[in-house]
Motif scaffolding. Structure first.
Motif, PDB file in Angstrom:
ATOM      1  N   MET A   1      -8.321  -1.890  -5.618  1.00  0.00           N
ATOM      2  CA  MET A   1      -9.145  -0.697  -5.831  1.00  0.00           C
ATOM      3  C   MET A   1      -9.365   0.052  -4.506  1.00  0.00           C
ATOM      4  SD  MET A   1     -11.856  -2.292  -8.587  1.00  0.00           S
ATOM      5  CE  MET A   1     -12.702  -0.740  -8.933  1.00  0.00           C
ATOM      6  N   PHE A   2      -9.506  -0.699  -3.429  1.00  0.00           N
ATOM      7  CA  PHE A   2      -9.631  -0.063  -2.110  1.00  0.00           C
ATOM      8  C   PHE A   2      -8.334   0.658  -1.740  1.00  0.00           C
ATOM      9  CE2 PHE A   2     -13.215  -3.022  -1.345  1.00  0.00           C
ATOM     10  CZ  PHE A   2     -14.147  -2.105  -0.868  1.00  0.00           C
TER      11      PHE A   2
ATOM     12  N   ALA B   1       0.828  -1.214   0.000  1.00  0.00           N
ATOM     13  CA  ALA B   1       0.000   0.000   0.000  1.00  0.00           C
ATOM     14  C   ALA B   1       0.858   1.259   0.000  1.00  0.00           C
ATOM     15  CB  ALA B   1      -0.911   0.004   1.222  1.00  0.00           C
ATOM     16  N   PRO B   2       0.354   2.350  -0.576  1.00  0.00           N
ATOM     17  CA  PRO B   2       1.075   3.627  -0.503  1.00  0.00           C
ATOM     18  C   PRO B   2       1.304   4.019   0.960  1.00  0.00           C
ATOM     19  CG  PRO B   2      -0.762   3.759  -2.043  1.00  0.00           C
ATOM     20  CD  PRO B   2      -0.918   2.460  -1.322  1.00  0.00           C
ATOM     21  N   SER B   3       2.470   4.549   1.241  1.00  0.00           N
ATOM     22  CA  SER B   3       2.832   4.842   2.633  1.00  0.00           C
ATOM     23  C   SER B   3       1.901   5.857   3.284  1.00  0.00           C
ATOM     24  CB  SER B   3       4.275   5.336   2.708  1.00  0.00           C
ATOM     25  OG  SER B   3       4.446   6.519   1.946  1.00  0.00           O
ATOM     26  N   TYR B   4       1.288   6.755   2.479  1.00  0.00           N
ATOM     27  CA  TYR B   4       0.428   7.773   3.073  1.00  0.00           C
ATOM     28  C   TYR B   4      -0.879   7.188   3.633  1.00  0.00           C
ATOM     29  CZ  TYR B   4      -2.166   7.704  -1.374  1.00  0.00           C
ATOM     30  OH  TYR B   4      -2.888   7.325  -2.471  1.00  0.00           O
ATOM     31  N   LEU B   5      -1.181   5.940   3.265  1.00  0.00           N
ATOM     32  CA  LEU B   5      -2.367   5.284   3.801  1.00  0.00           C
ATOM     33  C   LEU B   5      -2.077   4.531   5.102  1.00  0.00           C
ATOM     34  CD1 LEU B   5      -3.994   3.779   0.571  1.00  0.00           C
ATOM     35  CD2 LEU B   5      -4.667   5.850   1.801  1.00  0.00           C
ATOM     36  N   ILE B   6      -0.798   4.428   5.441  1.00  0.00           N
ATOM     37  CA  ILE B   6      -0.408   3.641   6.605  1.00  0.00           C
ATOM     38  C   ILE B   6      -0.026   4.558   7.755  1.00  0.00           C
ATOM     39  CG2 ILE B   6       1.160   1.874   7.490  1.00  0.00           C
ATOM     40  CD1 ILE B   6       1.653   1.014   4.601  1.00  0.00           C
TER      41      ILE B   6
ATOM     42  N   MET C   1      -8.991 -10.130  -5.108  1.00  0.00           N
ATOM     43  CA  MET C   1      -7.704  -9.440  -4.999  1.00  0.00           C
ATOM     44  C   MET C   1      -7.721  -8.140  -5.796  1.00  0.00           C
ATOM     45  SD  MET C   1      -4.781  -9.573  -3.477  1.00  0.00           S
ATOM     46  CE  MET C   1      -4.499 -11.290  -2.988  1.00  0.00           C
ATOM     47  N   GLU C   2      -8.356  -8.153  -6.961  1.00  0.00           N
ATOM     48  CA  GLU C   2      -8.459  -6.929  -7.756  1.00  0.00           C
ATOM     49  C   GLU C   2      -9.287  -5.880  -7.026  1.00  0.00           C
ATOM     50  OE1 GLU C   2      -6.844  -6.049 -10.552  1.00  0.00           O
ATOM     51  OE2 GLU C   2      -5.758  -7.913 -10.133  1.00  0.00           O
TER      52      GLU C   2
ATOM     53  N   TYR D   1      -8.384  -0.925   6.033  1.00  0.00           N
ATOM     54  CA  TYR D   1      -9.167  -2.033   6.597  1.00  0.00           C
ATOM     55  C   TYR D   1      -9.912  -2.807   5.515  1.00  0.00           C
ATOM     56  CZ  TYR D   1     -12.457  -4.658   9.450  1.00  0.00           C
ATOM     57  OH  TYR D   1     -13.189  -5.677  10.027  1.00  0.00           O
ATOM     58  N   ARG D   2     -10.603  -2.101   4.612  1.00  0.00           N
ATOM     59  CA  ARG D   2     -11.366  -2.800   3.576  1.00  0.00           C
ATOM     60  C   ARG D   2     -10.433  -3.592   2.649  1.00  0.00           C
ATOM     61  NH1 ARG D   2     -15.728  -4.038   5.366  1.00  0.00           N
ATOM     62  NH2 ARG D   2     -16.278  -4.701   3.253  1.00  0.00           N
ATOM     63  N   ALA D   3      -9.272  -3.034   2.371  1.00  0.00           N
ATOM     64  CA  ALA D   3      -8.306  -3.761   1.542  1.00  0.00           C
ATOM     65  C   ALA D   3      -7.894  -5.065   2.226  1.00  0.00           C
ATOM     66  CB  ALA D   3      -7.086  -2.896   1.268  1.00  0.00           C
ATOM     67  N   VAL D   4      -7.652  -5.012   3.531  1.00  0.00           N
ATOM     68  CA  VAL D   4      -7.281  -6.212   4.281  1.00  0.00           C
ATOM     69  C   VAL D   4      -8.403  -7.248   4.231  1.00  0.00           C
ATOM     70  CG1 VAL D   4      -6.829  -7.123   6.598  1.00  0.00           C
ATOM     71  CG2 VAL D   4      -5.623  -5.079   5.813  1.00  0.00           C
ATOM     72  N   ILE D   5      -9.641  -6.793   4.367  1.00  0.00           N
ATOM     73  CA  ILE D   5     -10.784  -7.702   4.321  1.00  0.00           C
ATOM     74  C   ILE D   5     -10.810  -8.455   2.994  1.00  0.00           C
ATOM     75  CG2 ILE D   5     -13.311  -7.824   4.247  1.00  0.00           C
ATOM     76  CD1 ILE D   5     -12.088  -7.403   7.057  1.00  0.00           C
ATOM     77  N   TYR D   6     -10.621  -7.727   1.901  1.00  0.00           N
ATOM     78  CA  TYR D   6     -10.723  -8.357   0.589  1.00  0.00           C
ATOM     79  C   TYR D   6      -9.500  -9.217   0.250  1.00  0.00           C
ATOM     80  CZ  TYR D   6     -15.205  -6.427  -0.676  1.00  0.00           C
ATOM     81  OH  TYR D   6     -16.557  -6.165  -0.715  1.00  0.00           O
TER      82      TYR D   6
END
Length: 213
Positions: free
Chosen positions: A207-208, A55-60, A202-203, A177-182
């Motif tokens: 997108m999340f 993930a992009p660092s700005y989201l973490i 995964m796709e 969180y949503r990315a982790v769920i998917y």
């Protein structure tokens, strides 16, 4: 980072699976609820690690390293990294004109160049490398500051830790969180040999991560 209950994560993963698998295909999965939940639980930490690595660092929302820099006479130096260090988010020494957001491995061809004071990173284009200290600990070497600088001071130092479960909870950056769920749902479908659905989920996770949904 925020704490999330493993049970709630499992519930959300099941919802994601149910919403993206047709009823006829769902009936084709020969597994009971308890087995499905156990597979999901086994995939959660793998999913968090995969998301945090890509993930992009700005989201973490990372954690502060909080180490004391150890200065070398030539202006380079290093810090000892936490045991749970997984990924660098940002590192900056006082005097650098910009931060470092990526740390090379010591296997990188660029690493050996950092041992040459004429071509290594400096205050305009600093460099960092992850390697092993003399006592076997993981360290972050930084390059560099002028040798005349008497005190090395860190101004920014954040990292992403390896995920873990404590008291049936784990830490996840809320924006991911949503990315982790998917991703968890995708890994679960892979374990069930439902490759088409695994790829689709995964796709969706990607997108999340990039804000498309």
């Amino acid at each position: 980072m925020s704490l999330y209950s493993i049970d709630n994560i499992v519930s959300d993963v099941r919802i994601a699976i149910n919403e993206n698998i047709s009823s006829s295909e769902a009936l084709d999965i020969d597994i009971d609820n308890l087995e499905l939940e156990e597979i999901i639980k086994q995939k959660i930490l793998d999913a968090i690690q995969l998301v945090n690595e890509t993930a992009p660092s700005y989201l973490i929302k990372g954690k502060k390293i909080g180490a004391t820099p150890i200065k070398n006479q030539d202006g380079s130096g290093y810090i000892i990294l936490p045991d749970d260090f997984m990924r660098l988010i940002i590192f900056k020494m006082d005097g650098w004109k910009r931060p470092v957001t990526y740390a090379m491995q010591d296997s990188s061809p660029d690493y050996i160049l950092q041992k040459n004071k004429y071509v290594r990173g400096g205050i305009d284009k600093p460099k960092c490398a992850i390697t092993t200290g003399i006592n076997g600990e993981k360290i972050l070497e930084y390059y560099s500051l002028p040798g005349s600088v008497s005190t090395h001071i860190i101004t920014h130092d954040f990292y992403v830790p390896y995920p873990n479960v404590t008291d049936n909870q784990t830490e996840i950056s809320p924006k991911l969180y949503r990315a982790v769920i998917y991703v968890t749902a995708s890994l679960t479908m892979t374990a069930l040999e439902k490759t088409e659905y695994a790829n689709y989920l995964m796709e969706l996770s990607k997108m999340f991560m990039n804000g498309s949904i």
